[in-house]
Design an enzyme around this catalytic site. Structure first.
Site: not given
Ligand code: UT7
Length: 333
Positions: A258, A116, A288
């Site tokens: 994020h 990520c 996500n």
């Protein structure tokens, strides 16, 4: 940070595949509920690729839009850095596949694996090539097809992720310019590896009937552990980079964290004392998307006429590894 030419993001674009999976659709796959997903994560839907659509295909869609917008030809691109944990194949790299599909005949490039934090690490890497004065046009791609490594029978993970791609063009700013990428901070801590990983298919556990029967080719996560570290480190690295540059959160026009969980984002927002309208969020509609969360948020915020030239933008990430980092950007267009 001493630089010859400061690198600037001079264009951004994004692409999400068309297929939408709502929380109601997830209820048909696993023992979950719209209420649990919304209240625990902030996610309402996610996008999924269609069969045969790979990371390079999403990237080419976003890059094609970006080049058109910038009135550039693919052969103008000199460098392609692809942040992804879902490459089309183990090799050749997705950068090679994109270069070939786009006919970007003057470009070299490579893939970068930081989960990520992939986009933040790739941006920091591309920045070096531009600010050294050696390159003038670099693409930083954040792309993931998380549906290719998710077990749709595991409610702990399958509701959390989506597929998508964001891309940024990096070019040098004129010498006296105050615009562009001001600073980066990147961190890793391998002790976090046990909490979020995909064990199968690499050199440690090469694909075999054993790894397949043990379900080792999908994402495994201890959510609570990752949550705890994400909240602490994303806020800490943001404070760290602001302090290093003699700035406070009041100086920030936009914060792009994020997008793993709305509760993580809200906790960071609170720690950094940021107002709602300073924080860019797209997790509700796209979940996500790993390497793609930050560049897709950037691109959507530009399209929505939120981020504009001169704005100070702080991005921050946390992911498997553990990896985490932040960049400070004085927006250049
Ligand atoms: O992007 C990379 C970095 N990743 C992250 O930052 C993710 C960080 N972690 C998280 O976002 C959260 O930890 C999760 C959303 C993954 C989980 O939320 P949580 O509040 O930490 O829940 P939990 O894992 O402690 O689970 C609580 C309960 C459990 O049931 P029991 O054991 O208390 O009976 C789970 O089995 O919720 C259950 N659960 C679910 N229930 C309904 C877990 N997933 C689901 C689900 N639907 N999808």
């Amino acid at each position: 940070m001493s630089v010859i030419h400061r690198a600037a993001i001079t264009g951004v674009e994004h692409y999400f595949p068309e297929k939408i999976l709502s929380n109601a659709d997830m209820e048909k796959l696993v023992d979950t509920s719209d209420e649990w997903i919304r209240t625990r994560t902030g996610i309402e839907k996610r996008r999924r690729v269609s069969p045969g659509q790979a990371s390079s295909d999403l990237a080419c869609k976003a890059i094609t839009k970006l080049l058109k917008k910038k009135k550039m030809a693919a052969k103008d691109i000199e460098l392609i850095i692809v942040a992804t944990v879902t490459p089309d194949m183990m090799f050749p790299s997705t950068a090679c596949r994109i270069q070939e599909k786009m006919a970007a005949t003057h470009a070299w490039g490579f893939d970068l694996s930081a989960a990520c934090s992939g986009f933040v690490f790739a941006l920091a890497t591309a920045d070096q090539f531009i600010s050294s004065g050696r390159y003038k046009n670099a693409l930083v791609v954040g792309v993931d097809v998380m549906s290719s490594i998710i077990d749709d029978h595991d409610r702990n993970t399958c509701v959390l992720f989506g597929d998508g791609c964001g891309v940024a063009l990096l070019q040098p700013e004129p010498e006296a310019s105050s615009l562009g990428i001001l600073d980066h901070l990147c961190h890793i801590d391998g002790k976090g590896g046990e909490f979020l990983y995909m064990p199968g298919g690499g050199s440690l556990y090469g694909t075999s009937s054993d790894t397949l029967s043990k379900n080792m080719h999908v994402v495994h996560q201890e959510g609570k552990q990752v949550f705890k570290h994400a909240v602490t480190e994303m806020a800490r690295v943001s404070e760290e980079i602001l302090e290093k540059n003699n700035l406070s959160s009041e100086d920030i026009d936009y914060f792009i964290p994020h997008q793993a969980n709305l509760r993580i984002i809200e906790s960071c927002q609170k720690k950094l004392k940021l107002k709602d309208d300073q924080v860019i969020v797209n997790i509700k509609d796209f979940a996500n998307t790993t390497s793609a969360t930050i560049p897709t948020c950037m691109s959507q915020a530009v399209d929505d006429k939120k981020i504009k030239k001169g704005d100070l933008v702080l991005i921050a990430s946390f992911g498997a590894g553990f990896t985490w980092g932040a960049s400070l950007i004085r927006w250049a267009f």
